[in-house]
Scaffold this motif. Structure first.
Motif, PDB file in Angstrom:
ATOM      1  N   UNK A  70       1.008  -1.189   0.202  1.00 56.58           N
ATOM      2  CA  UNK A  70       0.165  -0.077   0.028  1.00 56.58           C
ATOM      3  C   UNK A  70       0.853   1.120  -0.103  1.00 56.58           C
ATOM      4  N   UNK A  71       0.589   2.252  -0.552  1.00 49.60           N
ATOM      5  CA  UNK A  71       0.947   3.399  -0.807  1.00 49.60           C
ATOM      6  C   UNK A  71       1.155   4.283   0.778  1.00 49.60           C
ATOM      7  N   UNK A  72       2.194   4.762   1.065  1.00 52.70           N
ATOM      8  CA  UNK A  72       2.539   5.285   2.208  1.00 52.70           C
ATOM      9  C   UNK A  72       1.422   6.852   2.533  1.00 52.70           C
ATOM     10  N   UNK A  73       0.987   7.265   1.401  1.00 53.10           N
ATOM     11  CA  UNK A  73       0.113   8.208   1.557  1.00 53.10           C
ATOM     12  C   UNK A  73      -1.186   7.936   1.943  1.00 53.10           C
ATOM     13  N   UNK A  79      -4.875   8.303   8.661  1.00 51.52           N
ATOM     14  CA  UNK A  79      -4.677   8.715   9.916  1.00 51.52           C
ATOM     15  C   UNK A  79      -3.429   7.881  10.598  1.00 51.52           C
ATOM     16  N   UNK A  80      -2.830   7.233   9.756  1.00 47.96           N
ATOM     17  CA  UNK A  80      -1.708   6.492  10.341  1.00 47.96           C
ATOM     18  C   UNK A  80      -0.289   7.429  10.711  1.00 47.96           C
ATOM     19  N   UNK A 109       9.665   0.795  -1.010  1.00 50.00           N
ATOM     20  CA  UNK A 109      10.368   1.867  -1.407  1.00 50.00           C
ATOM     21  C   UNK A 109      10.117   3.284  -0.916  1.00 50.00           C
ATOM     22  N   UNK A 110      10.393   4.384  -1.586  1.00 50.88           N
ATOM     23  CA  UNK A 110       9.878   5.503  -0.862  1.00 50.88           C
ATOM     24  C   UNK A 110       8.349   5.890  -0.641  1.00 50.88           C
ATOM     25  N   UNK A 111       7.529   5.369  -1.746  1.00 49.83           N
ATOM     26  CA  UNK A 111       6.348   5.572  -1.560  1.00 49.83           C
ATOM     27  C   UNK A 111       5.357   4.519  -1.005  1.00 49.83           C
ATOM     28  N   UNK A 112       5.987   3.094  -0.939  1.00 50.25           N
ATOM     29  CA  UNK A 112       5.119   2.101  -0.568  1.00 50.25           C
ATOM     30  C   UNK A 112       5.624   1.445   0.702  1.00 50.25           C
ATOM     31  N   UNK A 113       4.722   0.639   1.467  1.00 53.47           N
ATOM     32  CA  UNK A 113       4.952  -0.159   2.374  1.00 53.47           C
ATOM     33  C   UNK A 113       4.167  -1.408   1.955  1.00 53.47           C
TER      34      UNK A 113
END
Ligand code: ZN
Length: 128
Positions: A70-73, A79-80, A109-113
């Protein structure tokens, strides 16, 4: 003499009527409990950690998956708080896992976890 109960363990207290606890260990238990639940900073951080956990739990439950990229954003939108976690481990010295209790994630990566459920054996934290 009226029977009084220990505020910590609920057993009847024998002896002086002004006593509130059986002994020092009951007094300490009571104070620790009271303190950790009522201190605003402790409560606030516990709430953040519980919310982080709930977000990961709901995501994985809704997709019926054991791992979910999932994307970090997207997580932030829910609310994470990435800066709060209960454990940071790196089992193979490469990937770093961040846990909020029994749910966690690792960086893709920078955008996803990748969100995951902790499958390790539950440790007995009470002995620490
Ligand atoms: Zn007691």
């Amino acid at each position: 003499m009226t029977d009084k109960k220990c505020l910590a363990c609920d057993r009847l207290i024998k002896g002086r009527s002004d006593k509130k606890f059986c002994d020092d260990s009951c007094r300490n238990n009571y104070n620790n409990r009271l303190y950790s639940y009522s201190l605003p900073v402790v409560r606030n951080i516990n709430n953040i950690l519980r919310k982080n956990r709930r977000i990961l739990e709901e995501l994985l439950a809704s997709r019926k998956k054991k791992i979910l990229v999932i994307e970090r954003k997207k997580l932030v939108e829910k609310g994470f708080h990435f800066e709060y976690f209960t454990e940071q481990i790196h089992p193979d010295n490469k990937k770093e896992y961040y846990y909020c209790y029994d749910y966690g994630y690792r960086s893709i990566d920078n955008d996803r976890v990748a969100a995951i459920k902790d499958t390790r054996k539950v440790k007995d934290y009470s002995k620490h």
